[in-house]
Design a protein around this motif. Structure first.
Motif, PDB file in Angstrom:
ATOM      1  N   ASP A  33       0.948  -1.455   0.037  1.00 34.47           N
ATOM      2  CA  ASP A  33       0.035   0.043  -0.006  1.00 34.47           C
ATOM      3  C   ASP A  33       0.799   1.446   0.011  1.00 34.47           C
ATOM      4  O   ASP A  33       0.316   2.391  -0.277  1.00 34.47           O
ATOM      5  CB  ASP A  33      -1.009   0.119   0.943  1.00 34.47           C
ATOM      6  N   ALA A  34       2.099   1.171   0.331  1.00 31.58           N
ATOM      7  CA  ALA A  34       2.866   2.503   0.126  1.00 31.58           C
ATOM      8  C   ALA A  34       2.824   2.630  -1.393  1.00 31.58           C
ATOM      9  O   ALA A  34       3.474   4.130  -1.424  1.00 31.58           O
ATOM     10  CB  ALA A  34       4.384   2.141   0.749  1.00 31.58           C
ATOM     11  N   ILE A  35       2.715   2.167  -2.332  1.00 26.62           N
ATOM     12  CA  ILE A  35       2.863   2.652  -3.619  1.00 26.62           C
ATOM     13  C   ILE A  35       1.797   3.790  -3.963  1.00 26.62           C
ATOM     14  O   ILE A  35       2.301   4.595  -4.829  1.00 26.62           O
ATOM     15  CB  ILE A  35       2.561   1.648  -4.502  1.00 26.62           C
ATOM     16  N   TYR A  36       0.629   4.081  -3.231  1.00 25.19           N
ATOM     17  CA  TYR A  36       0.137   5.208  -3.290  1.00 25.19           C
ATOM     18  C   TYR A  36       0.754   6.316  -3.090  1.00 25.19           C
ATOM     19  O   TYR A  36       0.291   7.438  -3.696  1.00 25.19           O
ATOM     20  CB  TYR A  36      -1.138   5.171  -2.184  1.00 25.19           C
ATOM     21  N   LEU A  60       7.084  -0.800  -6.571  1.00 22.30           N
ATOM     22  CA  LEU A  60       6.861  -2.172  -7.142  1.00 22.30           C
ATOM     23  C   LEU A  60       5.747  -2.242  -7.985  1.00 22.30           C
ATOM     24  O   LEU A  60       4.726  -2.132  -7.719  1.00 22.30           O
ATOM     25  CB  LEU A  60       6.714  -3.158  -6.101  1.00 22.30           C
ATOM     26  N   GLN A  61       5.770  -2.306  -9.499  1.00 20.96           N
ATOM     27  CA  GLN A  61       4.930  -2.254 -10.465  1.00 20.96           C
ATOM     28  C   GLN A  61       3.978  -3.231 -10.348  1.00 20.96           C
ATOM     29  O   GLN A  61       2.713  -2.894 -10.294  1.00 20.96           O
ATOM     30  CB  GLN A  61       5.546  -2.341 -11.822  1.00 20.96           C
ATOM     31  N   PRO A  62       4.048  -4.622  -9.878  1.00 19.96           N
ATOM     32  CA  PRO A  62       2.711  -5.507  -9.682  1.00 19.96           C
ATOM     33  C   PRO A  62       1.920  -5.210  -8.838  1.00 19.96           C
ATOM     34  O   PRO A  62       0.654  -5.349  -8.682  1.00 19.96           O
ATOM     35  CB  PRO A  62       3.564  -6.845  -9.303  1.00 19.96           C
ATOM     36  N   ASP A  63       2.397  -4.223  -7.702  1.00 22.08           N
ATOM     37  CA  ASP A  63       1.400  -3.530  -6.649  1.00 22.08           C
ATOM     38  C   ASP A  63       0.852  -2.536  -7.135  1.00 22.08           C
ATOM     39  O   ASP A  63      -0.370  -2.303  -6.827  1.00 22.08           O
ATOM     40  CB  ASP A  63       2.252  -3.298  -5.300  1.00 22.08           C
ATOM     41  N   ALA A  66      -1.830  -3.907  -9.569  1.00 22.66           N
ATOM     42  CA  ALA A  66      -3.086  -4.675  -8.686  1.00 22.66           C
ATOM     43  C   ALA A  66      -4.044  -3.703  -8.190  1.00 22.66           C
ATOM     44  O   ALA A  66      -5.277  -3.813  -8.002  1.00 22.66           O
ATOM     45  CB  ALA A  66      -2.208  -5.361  -7.581  1.00 22.66           C
ATOM     46  N   ARG A  67      -3.563  -2.324  -7.881  1.00 21.27           N
ATOM     47  CA  ARG A  67      -4.393  -1.243  -7.447  1.00 21.27           C
ATOM     48  C   ARG A  67      -4.766  -0.451  -8.339  1.00 21.27           C
ATOM     49  O   ARG A  67      -5.386   0.619  -8.203  1.00 21.27           O
ATOM     50  CB  ARG A  67      -3.689  -0.807  -6.236  1.00 21.27           C
ATOM     51  N   GLY A  68      -4.309  -0.439  -9.732  1.00 19.87           N
ATOM     52  CA  GLY A  68      -4.934   0.127 -11.071  1.00 19.87           C
ATOM     53  C   GLY A  68      -4.443   1.780 -10.837  1.00 19.87           C
ATOM     54  O   GLY A  68      -5.033   2.407 -11.338  1.00 19.87           O
ATOM     55  N   VAL A  69      -3.125   1.810 -10.405  1.00 15.95           N
ATOM     56  CA  VAL A  69      -2.616   3.292 -10.333  1.00 15.95           C
ATOM     57  C   VAL A  69      -1.469   3.284 -11.050  1.00 15.95           C
ATOM     58  O   VAL A  69      -0.695   4.272 -11.173  1.00 15.95           O
ATOM     59  CB  VAL A  69      -2.399   3.684  -8.806  1.00 15.95           C
TER      60      VAL A  69
END
Length: 99
Positions: A33-36, A60-63, A66-69
């Motif tokens: 969730d830090a990718i936000y 991390l691109q897969p994350d 997965a979150r559509g961002v």
């Protein structure tokens, strides 16, 4: 050092603490969730843009996928896959996970 943050900037102060203590030239990898924090329009956008001037910032691109961002990634943040994650851990002599 590779600093790894996995908590959303909306639920934890881990990213703020990491950015305050990180030294120039270190790496910052945002996962889960830090990718936000690495997205345009987030409350952490200014902090991440600033960090890009002294740190090597990765997400991390897969994350992100997965979150559509993924399309909202901030310029200057390098997207890595799982293999890239492993490469980063090997590249830096130490790593620290901010919980």
């Amino acid at each position: 050092m590779l600093n790894i943050v996995n908590k959303s900037p909306f639920q934890s102060t881990s990213l703020d603490t990491c950015l305050r203590l990180a030294q120039p030239g270190q790496g910052l990898l945002l996962i889960e969730d830090a990718i936000y924090a690495a997205t345009k329009g987030s409350t952490a956008e200014a902090a991440i843009r600033s960090a890009c001037s002294t740190l090597k910032v990765y997400a991390l691109q897969p994350d992100m996928d997965a979150r559509g961002v993924t399309a909202k990634a901030i310029e200057g943040v390098t997207l890595v896959d799982y293999s890239g994650f492993v490469d980063l851990v090997a590249q830096y002599s130490t790593s620290n996970s901010w919980l």
